[in-house]
Scaffold this active site. Structure first.
Site, PDB file in Angstrom:
ATOM      1  N   ASP A 105       0.582  -1.093   0.344  1.00  0.00           N
ATOM      2  CA  ASP A 105      -0.192  -0.353   0.195  1.00  0.00           C
ATOM      3  C   ASP A 105       1.128   0.988  -0.339  1.00  0.00           C
ATOM      4  O   ASP A 105       1.717   1.632   0.663  1.00  0.00           O
ATOM      5  CB  ASP A 105      -0.631  -0.278   0.721  1.00  0.00           C
ATOM      6  CG  ASP A 105      -1.742  -1.570   1.517  1.00  0.00           C
ATOM      7  OD1 ASP A 105      -2.453  -1.990   0.368  1.00  0.00           O
ATOM      8  OD2 ASP A 105      -2.126  -1.362   2.363  1.00  0.00           O
ATOM      9  N   ASP A 147      -0.175   8.675   7.462  1.00  0.00           N
ATOM     10  CA  ASP A 147       0.336   6.905   8.031  1.00  0.00           C
ATOM     11  C   ASP A 147       1.701   6.898   9.225  1.00  0.00           C
ATOM     12  O   ASP A 147       1.742   6.204   9.785  1.00  0.00           O
ATOM     13  CB  ASP A 147       0.634   5.972   6.749  1.00  0.00           C
ATOM     14  CG  ASP A 147      -1.263   6.034   6.172  1.00  0.00           C
ATOM     15  OD1 ASP A 147      -2.302   5.457   7.266  1.00  0.00           O
ATOM     16  OD2 ASP A 147      -0.482   5.626   5.022  1.00  0.00           O
ATOM     17  N   GLU A 159       0.906  -2.099  12.182  1.00  0.00           N
ATOM     18  CA  GLU A 159       0.953  -2.561  10.520  1.00  0.00           C
ATOM     19  C   GLU A 159       1.641  -1.384   9.429  1.00  0.00           C
ATOM     20  O   GLU A 159       2.021  -1.438   8.351  1.00  0.00           O
ATOM     21  CB  GLU A 159      -0.360  -1.814   9.774  1.00  0.00           C
ATOM     22  CG  GLU A 159      -1.212  -2.406   9.285  1.00  0.00           C
ATOM     23  CD  GLU A 159      -2.963  -1.339   8.202  1.00  0.00           C
ATOM     24  OE1 GLU A 159      -3.731  -1.833   9.023  1.00  0.00           O
ATOM     25  OE2 GLU A 159      -2.217  -0.849   7.503  1.00  0.00           O
ATOM     26  N   GLU A 160       2.303  -0.394   9.859  1.00  0.00           N
ATOM     27  CA  GLU A 160       2.794   0.099   8.832  1.00  0.00           C
ATOM     28  C   GLU A 160       4.216  -0.111   8.900  1.00  0.00           C
ATOM     29  O   GLU A 160       5.726   0.568   8.083  1.00  0.00           O
ATOM     30  CB  GLU A 160       2.999   2.067   9.255  1.00  0.00           C
ATOM     31  CG  GLU A 160       1.498   2.638   8.759  1.00  0.00           C
ATOM     32  CD  GLU A 160       1.222   2.075   8.002  1.00  0.00           C
ATOM     33  OE1 GLU A 160       2.002   1.888   6.494  1.00  0.00           O
ATOM     34  OE2 GLU A 160      -0.189   1.568   7.307  1.00  0.00           O
ATOM     35  N   ASP A 194      -2.492  -0.526  14.087  1.00  0.00           N
ATOM     36  CA  ASP A 194      -2.986   0.474  12.673  1.00  0.00           C
ATOM     37  C   ASP A 194      -2.745   2.017  13.140  1.00  0.00           C
ATOM     38  O   ASP A 194      -4.286   1.691  14.140  1.00  0.00           O
ATOM     39  CB  ASP A 194      -3.819  -0.180  12.133  1.00  0.00           C
ATOM     40  CG  ASP A 194      -4.208   0.610  10.465  1.00  0.00           C
ATOM     41  OD1 ASP A 194      -3.246   1.647  10.654  1.00  0.00           O
ATOM     42  OD2 ASP A 194      -5.457  -0.258  10.304  1.00  0.00           O
ATOM     43  N   LEU A 224      -2.745   4.020  11.238  1.00  0.00           N
ATOM     44  CA  LEU A 224      -4.204   5.861  10.532  1.00  0.00           C
ATOM     45  C   LEU A 224      -5.194   4.487   9.633  1.00  0.00           C
ATOM     46  O   LEU A 224      -4.282   4.391   8.405  1.00  0.00           O
ATOM     47  CB  LEU A 224      -3.637   6.768   9.827  1.00  0.00           C
ATOM     48  CG  LEU A 224      -4.598   7.453   9.525  1.00  0.00           C
ATOM     49  CD1 LEU A 224      -4.482   8.311  11.271  1.00  0.00           C
ATOM     50  CD2 LEU A 224      -3.179   8.435   8.913  1.00  0.00           C
ATOM     51  N   ASP A 225      -6.103   4.045  10.177  1.00  0.00           N
ATOM     52  CA  ASP A 225      -7.062   2.847   9.403  1.00  0.00           C
ATOM     53  C   ASP A 225      -8.184   4.009   8.725  1.00  0.00           C
ATOM     54  O   ASP A 225      -8.323   4.646   8.719  1.00  0.00           O
ATOM     55  CB  ASP A 225      -7.491   1.515  10.288  1.00  0.00           C
ATOM     56  CG  ASP A 225      -8.843   1.440   9.495  1.00  0.00           C
ATOM     57  OD1 ASP A 225      -8.666   0.626   8.719  1.00  0.00           O
ATOM     58  OD2 ASP A 225     -10.317   1.977  10.194  1.00  0.00           O
ATOM     59  N   GLU A 241      -6.048  -5.418  12.975  1.00  0.00           N
ATOM     60  CA  GLU A 241      -7.616  -5.083  12.394  1.00  0.00           C
ATOM     61  C   GLU A 241      -8.560  -5.679  13.010  1.00  0.00           C
ATOM     62  O   GLU A 241      -9.491  -6.184  14.215  1.00  0.00           O
ATOM     63  CB  GLU A 241      -7.524  -4.395  11.190  1.00  0.00           C
ATOM     64  CG  GLU A 241      -7.185  -3.246  10.450  1.00  0.00           C
ATOM     65  CD  GLU A 241      -6.732  -3.805   9.466  1.00  0.00           C
ATOM     66  OE1 GLU A 241      -7.286  -4.721   8.724  1.00  0.00           O
ATOM     67  OE2 GLU A 241      -6.674  -2.377   8.669  1.00  0.00           O
TER      68      GLU A 241
HETATM   69  P1  AHG Z   1      -6.504   1.470   5.239  1.00  0.00           P
HETATM   70  O1  AHG Z   1      -5.832   0.740   6.696  1.00  0.00           O
HETATM   71  O2  AHG Z   1      -4.992   0.514   4.325  1.00  0.00           O
HETATM   72  O3  AHG Z   1      -7.251   2.743   4.516  1.00  0.00           O
HETATM   73  O4  AHG Z   1      -7.525   0.101   5.121  1.00  0.00           O
HETATM   74  C1  AHG Z   1      -8.570   1.035   5.499  1.00  0.00           C
HETATM   75  C2  AHG Z   1      -9.632  -0.463   5.320  1.00  0.00           C
HETATM   76  C3  AHG Z   1     -10.653  -0.742   6.066  1.00  0.00           C
HETATM   77  O5  AHG Z   1      -9.884  -0.060   7.288  1.00  0.00           O
HETATM   78  C4  AHG Z   1     -11.790  -0.706   4.711  1.00  0.00           C
HETATM   79  O6  AHG Z   1     -12.940  -1.256   5.406  1.00  0.00           O
HETATM   80  C5  AHG Z   1     -11.190  -1.196   4.078  1.00  0.00           C
HETATM   81  O7  AHG Z   1      -9.666  -1.002   3.738  1.00  0.00           O
HETATM   82  C6  AHG Z   1     -11.985   0.188   2.705  1.00  0.00           C
HETATM   83  O8  AHG Z   1     -11.394  -1.216   1.754  1.00  0.00           O
HETATM   84  P2  AHG Z   1     -12.374  -0.705   0.636  1.00  0.00           P
HETATM   85  O9  AHG Z   1     -11.181  -0.211  -0.195  1.00  0.00           O
HETATM   86  O10 AHG Z   1     -12.789  -1.638  -0.209  1.00  0.00           O
HETATM   87  O11 AHG Z   1     -13.395   0.069   0.566  1.00  0.00           O
END
Ligand code: AHG
Length: 337
Positions: free
Chosen positions: A65, A71, A94-95, A116, A118-119, A283
């Site tokens: 990612d 992040d 996670e990072e 994590d 910054l989700d 998560e």
């Molecule tokens: P990240 O922390 O990498 O931004 O990921 C977010 C996760 C989760 O929190 C969220 O419900 C889902 O990815 C969103 O997925 P989509 O890209 O399919 O919307």
């Protein structure tokens, strides 16, 4: 006299006291470290572009990612708050590709922390909800630098889990294994104040959250469940459903804690090899503990998330179906058909 309300720190101290144990204050100190990181992040998220924290960097994390500026900043704030005070023995983020050992010479505590920082960080640049998720495990005794194996424990062994939602207001939601409590950040005094005691997820719901654009990749049970929801009153589920998608798990789970619902990130043809999209350690497990502690349920479709056997990889992924108990059970039944 005007009262300030119960602060997060006094709530934790009180909980420890109730346990009647010989609490050393280390666990309270650890939660305080996490709170400090979350307040620092809340402050920057709140300032947004004024603090120059929007946009992406040139780096990627171990999952490939692209990392956002925030992040990395949030990750640094967590590490800084955790590695200096002697309350934890090891950190997994996670990072970060690998679990992090504390610097030589720093005092070690008795806990492991995973987070994590910054989700939902793709929400950062559009001024939408993001959050931090964390989980606390007991550290192995007599081990200076815990390894990935030491973090590889089923979710049932977590001793605390929580998240901090950075939304219109910032909220810390926490469980130490006896219910779930929510605290709102009062920016005037810089303290999280207990505003949502003993949060409970309604058992029934007619609201679901799933990224429907992945429909063609889903397995049959999920495809059938969502098709039945869309059919509404005329379908086999016999009621009209509503759908929401925040694109940050913290936001989805917070909504579910406040008014019920189910959140699904199932295994599908794109993520099957990896085992799902969301990470078990950062998560799946912490959110499953919170949801179960609030009376909800959390499953992969085939087993309880908290009982998923860890495979030794701190970035192990897991399919996620969690929220209102009766609805999760219904979805599990689609998998058992
Ligand atoms: P990240 O922390 O990498 O931004 O990921 C977010 C996760 C989760 O929190 C969220 O419900 C889902 O990815 C969103 O997925 P989509 O890209 O399919 O919307």
């Amino acid at each position: 006299m005007q009262e300030m309300g119960t602060t997060l720190s006094s709530f934790i101290i009180d909980e420890q006291r109730k346990l009647g144990n010989k609490a050393s204050g280390e666990f309270t100190g650890l939660l305080n470290d996490i709170t400090i990181a979350c307040k620092g992040i809340a402050n920057l998220v709140n300032k947004g572009d004024l603090a120059g924290v929007l946009g992406v960097t040139e780096s990627e994390n171990s999952m490939g990612d692209v990392q956002k500026k925030m992040d990395l900043i949030a990750n640094d704030l967590f590490i800084d708050a955790l590695q200096n005070n002697g309350h934890c023995a090891g950190i997994a983020s996670e990072e970060l590709d690998e679990v992090l050992s504390l610097p030589e010479g720093k005092p070690r505590g008795h806990y492991l922390v995973t987070f994590d920082p910054l989700d939902g960080s793709s929400n950062m640049d559009i001024n939408m909800d993001v959050g931090a998720i964390f989980s606390i495990l007991k550290a192995p005794e007599d081990k200076e630098n815990p390894t990935a194996e030491d973090f590889s424990r089923p979710g049932t062994e977590q001793i605390a889990a929580g998240y901090c939602l950075y939304g219109p207001s910032s909220m810390m939601v926490l469980t130490t294994g006896s219910g779930v409590n929510g605290f709102t950040l009062c920016t005037s005094i810089g303290e999280f104040i207990l505003t949502h005691p003993n949060m409970k997820i309604p058992e029934e719901t007619s609201e679901y959250a799933i990224n429907a654009s992945n429909q063609r990749f889903w397995e049959e049970p999920i495809r059938q469940y969502v098709a039945d929801c869309v059919e509404g009153e005329e379908g086999p589920l016999g009621k009209r459903y509503n759908m929401r998608w925040v694109a940050a798990m913290v936001g989805e789970i917070h909504r579910i804690l406040c008014r019920g619902g189910v959140f699904l990130y199932p295994i599908d043809d794109r993520n099957r090899e990896a085992g799902g999209k969301l990470r078990l350690l950062y998560e799946g497990n912490p959110m499953a503990m919170i949801v179960e502690q609030a009376g909800g349920a959390a499953s992969t479709g085939y087993e309880r998330i908290l009982e998923v056997a860890p495979n030794g990889d701190p970035h192990q992924r897991v399919p996620v179906i969690m929220g209102s108990k009766n609805e999760v059970e219904k979805i599990v039944a689609y998998h058992n058909k």
